[in-house]
Write a protein that holds these residues in place. Structure first.
Motif, PDB file in Angstrom:
ATOM      1  N   MET A 166     -51.197 -48.959 -46.863  1.00 29.02           N
ATOM      2  CA  MET A 166     -51.553 -47.474 -47.423  1.00 29.02           C
ATOM      3  C   MET A 166     -52.521 -47.862 -48.727  1.00 29.02           C
ATOM      4  O   MET A 166     -52.538 -48.893 -49.139  1.00 29.02           O
TER       5      MET A 166
ATOM      6  N   ASP B 212     -48.691 -35.009 -40.091  1.00 27.90           N
ATOM      7  CA  ASP B 212     -49.174 -35.363 -41.276  1.00 27.90           C
ATOM      8  C   ASP B 212     -49.068 -34.133 -42.352  1.00 27.90           C
ATOM      9  O   ASP B 212     -49.397 -32.931 -42.272  1.00 27.90           O
TER      10      ASP B 212
ATOM     11  N   ASN C  65     -53.465 -43.599 -44.776  1.00 26.67           N
ATOM     12  CA  ASN C  65     -52.449 -44.305 -43.965  1.00 26.67           C
ATOM     13  C   ASN C  65     -53.014 -45.292 -43.061  1.00 26.67           C
ATOM     14  O   ASN C  65     -54.352 -44.906 -42.515  1.00 26.67           O
TER      15      ASN C  65
ATOM     16  N   GLY D 254     -48.475 -37.919 -46.632  1.00 26.75           N
ATOM     17  CA  GLY D 254     -48.256 -39.249 -45.623  1.00 26.75           C
ATOM     18  C   GLY D 254     -48.488 -38.876 -44.062  1.00 26.75           C
ATOM     19  O   GLY D 254     -48.099 -37.412 -43.845  1.00 26.75           O
TER      20      GLY D 254
ATOM     21  N   THR E 240     -54.141 -36.351 -47.420  1.00 24.22           N
ATOM     22  CA  THR E 240     -53.555 -37.481 -46.583  1.00 24.22           C
ATOM     23  C   THR E 240     -54.422 -37.651 -45.324  1.00 24.22           C
ATOM     24  O   THR E 240     -54.822 -36.568 -44.725  1.00 24.22           O
TER      25      THR E 240
ATOM     26  N   LYS F  82     -42.826 -49.191 -43.975  1.00 28.60           N
ATOM     27  CA  LYS F  82     -43.756 -49.657 -44.698  1.00 28.60           C
ATOM     28  C   LYS F  82     -43.512 -49.778 -46.419  1.00 28.60           C
ATOM     29  O   LYS F  82     -43.083 -50.976 -46.814  1.00 28.60           O
TER      30      LYS F  82
ATOM     31  N   ASN G  13     -54.382 -40.343 -42.050  1.00 27.70           N
ATOM     32  CA  ASN G  13     -54.218 -41.535 -41.124  1.00 27.70           C
ATOM     33  C   ASN G  13     -55.284 -41.888 -40.533  1.00 27.70           C
ATOM     34  O   ASN G  13     -55.811 -41.251 -39.500  1.00 27.70           O
TER      35      ASN G  13
ATOM     36  N   HIS H   7     -44.956 -43.530 -45.096  1.00 26.90           N
ATOM     37  CA  HIS H   7     -45.564 -43.379 -43.534  1.00 26.90           C
ATOM     38  C   HIS H   7     -44.280 -43.846 -42.582  1.00 26.90           C
ATOM     39  O   HIS H   7     -44.221 -45.098 -42.164  1.00 26.90           O
TER      40      HIS H   7
END
Length: 421
Positions: free
Chosen positions: A174, A370, A101, A298, A58, A221, A60, A241
């Motif tokens: 995403m 995360d 993300n 996420g 994952t 989201k 972000n 997220h």
């Protein structure tokens, strides 16, 4: 100073899955080897993997922009410096499955396609390109107008009155990239699930009007269950997220929402009667069946020890009887806590577990937010956070504010996928 990012975003149009190098058409609408190798660095960990191991990550990546369409424009050429650096992080760690993300959603899936073709498929600084034959993206709630005064400021409209905070529909979305087939017909999304329909929720009912309570969606989201076929094994990627537990008042509406967004997955993987109340965007009720294999992925915006989250919010996952916490670490996270000081000096958690480099003065400091959490019926091979110490290879890709990539760090888990590959 590094701000604590305001997360969220989205749009209410059809979901899009892309297979191969070109779009294959719309996916179902959202209704419907050892730890020592990991600690030696991502390159060693890649070498240690066997044909039965799969790396799931994952990230972000902060590939969000302040205007609709800007991300597509930025990715339409191969020379965006931030996207180049993010691609190099991915090429260094080489996950077979990746959730990104904060990647602005567009209905045609152009951003997701362009990032593959212009960045991931182009080798950076000696790293091999990385190809994902399958990808999935879908609408999210951020930026979608609610028509309600959700922040109680006396006016209707703007990012804080959207179903999830966002300047435009699709911001902070995403995307899933996979080298293994995505089972498009079995995807479940929970974009429209209403907060009030969660039994025992912690919604601040004295803050929201009865009309708002009736309509307010839980997911800031969306929550996606994206099944992926790895050989003869089906892995459910549970992607989300949740909203950050900050930027609110004494009603603590964001803290409460963050807690219940996390709880949705806890109930979903518990399954049975616990999950009977859940309904997806196709109207199907219930959670995962017993025995299913999954990885929760996420940016969950909740640290188990430090930060502003509702007490016990992330422990709903970390301490769940069906979930394994691999506790991935990095040397860079531990180093940054000492060098940056500030709020980090008062933290009680292990800084080597941190995955995000947030504002240290006055708060919140670096946090573990995360997550890549596998089910306990997936044998664990290793885990890690891409955060090299200063001066080590790759440290130029993490850096300090203003970041060359993101204030978050790619986090991965290596699991054994039973069956034939």
């Amino acid at each position: 100073m590094r701000p604590l990012r305001t997360l969220s975003a989205a749009i209410a149009v059809g979901a899009l899955a892309v297979t191969g190098a070109v779009a294959s058409g719309a996916a179902p609408a959202p209704h419907a080897k050892a730890r020592d190798a990991v600690e030696a660095g991502p390159a060693k960990a890649v070498e240690a993997r066997t044909k039965h191991d799969v790396r799931i990550a994952t990230y972000n990546a902060s590939l969000n922009r302040g205007a609709e369409g800007q991300l597509v424009r930025d990715l339409s050429t191969p020379d965006n410096a931030q996207a180049q650096n993010i691609a190099e992080v991915v090429q260094t760690t080489r996950p077979e499955i990746l959730l990104v993300n904060e990647f602005d959603f567009d209905a045609a899936g152009e951003g997701a396609r362009l990032f593959q073709e212009n960045y991931l498929s182009v080798g950076r600084n000696g790293h091999e390109p990385i190809e994902y034959a399958y990808r999935y993206t879908a609408p999210v709630n951020t930026g979608v107008p609610s028509g309600l005064d959700l922040n109680n400021d006396g006016t209707v409209g703007g990012p804080d009155d959207a179903w999830g905070f966002g300047l435009f529909p699709g911001q902070y979305g995403m995307v899933v990239y996979s080298q293994h087939p995505i089972l498009e017909g079995k995807i479940r999304t929970f974009q429209d699930f209403r907060w009030q329909d969660m039994p025992g929720n912690v919604m601040p009912t004295d803050f929201y009007s009865p009309e708002e309570q009736e309509q307010l969606r839980l997911s800031s989201k969306s929550h996606w269950d994206v099944p992926v076929q790895v050989g003869t094994t089906t892995l459910h990627l549970l992607a989300a997220h949740p909203t950050p537990p900050s930027f609110d008042g004494p009603e603590m509406r964001n803290k409460r929402r963050n807690h219940d967004e996390i709880r949705l997955w806890a109930d979903y993987v518990t399954g049975g009667k616990t999950a009977e109340y859940l309904y997806d965007d196709a109207g199907v009720h219930g959670g995962l069946d017993r025995g299913e294999r999954f990885v929760i992925l996420g940016d969950y915006n909740a640290d188990p020890v430090d930060g502003d989250s509702w007490d016990g919010a992330i422990d709903q996952l970390l301490l769940h009887s069906r979930i394994r916490d691999p506790k991935p670490t990095s040397a860079g996270g531990a180093e940054a806590s000492v060098l940056q000081g500030g709020a980090n000096l008062t933290h009680e958690g292990d800084p080597s577990l941190d995955t995000a480099d947030f504002n240290d003065s006055p708060a919140p400091g670096n946090l573990r937010v995360d997550l890549a959490l596998p089910s306990k019926n997936l044998p664990l091979r290793g885990a890690g956070v891409f955060w090299p110490e200063k001066g080590q290879p790759g440290s130029e890709l993490t850096g300090e504010y203003p970041f060359p990539t993101s204030d978050h760090r790619l986090t991965w888990v290596d699991v054994k996928a039973p069956g034939k590959r």
